[in-house]
Design a protein around this motif. Structure first.
Motif, PDB file in Angstrom:
ATOM      1  N   PHE A  39      45.514  18.072  20.688  1.00  0.00           N
ATOM      2  CA  PHE A  39      46.598  18.805  20.043  1.00  0.00           C
ATOM      3  C   PHE A  39      47.936  18.440  20.685  1.00  0.00           C
ATOM      4  CE2 PHE A  39      49.396  22.562  19.873  1.00  0.00           C
ATOM      5  CZ  PHE A  39      49.585  22.610  18.505  1.00  0.00           C
ATOM      6  N   ASP A  40      48.868  18.003  19.855  1.00  0.00           N
ATOM      7  CA  ASP A  40      50.231  17.686  20.288  1.00  0.00           C
ATOM      8  C   ASP A  40      51.169  18.515  19.420  1.00  0.00           C
ATOM      9  OD1 ASP A  40      52.713  16.682  20.911  1.00  0.00           O
ATOM     10  OD2 ASP A  40      52.186  14.578  20.570  1.00  0.00           O
ATOM     11  N   PRO A  41      51.880  19.486  19.999  1.00  0.00           N
ATOM     12  CA  PRO A  41      52.729  20.352  19.180  1.00  0.00           C
ATOM     13  C   PRO A  41      53.848  19.607  18.449  1.00  0.00           C
ATOM     14  CG  PRO A  41      52.937  20.902  21.527  1.00  0.00           C
ATOM     15  CD  PRO A  41      51.899  19.850  21.413  1.00  0.00           C
ATOM     16  N   ALA A  42      54.174  18.398  18.867  1.00  0.00           N
ATOM     17  CA  ALA A  42      55.188  17.620  18.154  1.00  0.00           C
ATOM     18  C   ALA A  42      54.630  17.027  16.863  1.00  0.00           C
ATOM     19  CB  ALA A  42      55.721  16.511  19.047  1.00  0.00           C
ATOM     20  N   LEU A  43      53.300  16.852  16.798  1.00  0.00           N
ATOM     21  CA  LEU A  43      52.685  16.230  15.629  1.00  0.00           C
ATOM     22  C   LEU A  43      51.881  17.204  14.772  1.00  0.00           C
ATOM     23  CD1 LEU A  43      51.337  12.963  17.319  1.00  0.00           C
ATOM     24  CD2 LEU A  43      53.450  13.252  16.002  1.00  0.00           C
ATOM     25  N   TYR A  44      51.435  18.302  15.379  1.00  0.00           N
ATOM     26  CA  TYR A  44      50.538  19.232  14.680  1.00  0.00           C
ATOM     27  C   TYR A  44      51.137  20.635  14.643  1.00  0.00           C
ATOM     28  CZ  TYR A  44      47.042  15.586  15.176  1.00  0.00           C
ATOM     29  OH  TYR A  44      46.359  14.404  15.101  1.00  0.00           O
ATOM     30  N   GLU A  45      50.860  21.309  13.572  1.00  0.00           N
ATOM     31  CA  GLU A  45      51.225  22.710  13.423  1.00  0.00           C
ATOM     32  C   GLU A  45      49.915  23.506  13.507  1.00  0.00           C
ATOM     33  OE1 GLU A  45      53.001  25.538   9.881  1.00  0.00           O
ATOM     34  OE2 GLU A  45      53.456  23.399   9.846  1.00  0.00           O
ATOM     35  N   ALA A  46      49.799  24.330  14.519  1.00  0.00           N
ATOM     36  CA  ALA A  46      48.561  25.092  14.723  1.00  0.00           C
ATOM     37  C   ALA A  46      48.558  26.287  13.768  1.00  0.00           C
ATOM     38  CB  ALA A  46      48.441  25.547  16.169  1.00  0.00           C
ATOM     39  N   ILE A  47      47.548  26.342  12.902  1.00  0.00           N
ATOM     40  CA  ILE A  47      47.410  27.455  11.968  1.00  0.00           C
ATOM     41  C   ILE A  47      46.597  28.574  12.618  1.00  0.00           C
ATOM     42  CG2 ILE A  47      46.505  28.125   9.707  1.00  0.00           C
ATOM     43  CD1 ILE A  47      49.017  26.313   9.658  1.00  0.00           C
TER      44      ILE A  47
END
Length: 194
Positions: A144-152
């Protein structure tokens, strides 16, 4: 006393006047030089002074030409870079406008509705978008990379050692180095004590 004109009239030869049309160097003496005498210092040739002026002007013009050429090269490179950036931005805007279409196709594919002729249209569309540089990203198991992914959603599990994308709900897209949209993912983290 007889004048030259008088002697000419009475049968005598006229006086001869010799005119020397050769030019003499002003720096040289008319008297013959003896071997022990100090030679006069030659004066600077006016042509040499003119040549120095011309050399100086040539250096200035050459430096000016090099400066203008350098400025033009920088301008040309900047214009090419700006055109490329404008083209990439325009392409990114067009492709970003097509992302809802790709999302609808993805939903139809999950429901099994992409078949027959529609499937061929989808394949051609996806191939053309890929040729324009559109790339999707996001697969289950990615860190998980917060710059690339949006955690639902986020859950904890001892099966992972670091935050990991366990399910991709919507793919993310980029074109070249430009980021269009993050991927939506369900994220699993290790337990709090690890």
């Amino acid at each position: 006393m007889t004048r030259p004109s008088d002697t000419h009239r009475h049968g005598q030869r006229p006086l001869s006047i010799v005119r020397d049309s050769r030019r003499r160097d002003p720096g040289k003496s008319l008297e013959p030089q003896s071997h022990g005498a100090i030679e006069p210092v030659p004066q600077a040739d006016p042509a040499e002074g003119e040549a120095d002026v011309l050399r100086t002007q040539l250096r200035k013009r050459t430096a000016e030409l090099q400066r203008v050429t350098s400025e033009y090269d920088n301008y040309r490179k900047r214009v090419i870079r700006d055109r490329r950036a404008v083209g990439e931005t325009a392409m990114a805007n067009v492709l970003a406008g097509l992302l809802p279409v790709l999302d609808a196709i993805d939903q139809a594919r999950k429901q099994g509705e992409v078949t027959g002729g529609f499937q061929r249209v989808v394949e051609v569309l996806e191939a053309e978008l890929a040729a324009l540089g559109l790339r999707s990203f996001g697969t289950p198991g990615d860190p998980f990379d917060p710059a690339l992914y949006e955690a639902i959603s986020c859950t904890r599990s001892d099966r992972v050692e670091r935050p990991t994308c366990t399910a991709i709900l919507r793919p993310g897209y980029r074109v070249g180095d430009q980021f269009l949209r993050p991927a939506q993912a369900e994220v699993t983290e290790p337990p709090a004590g690890m």
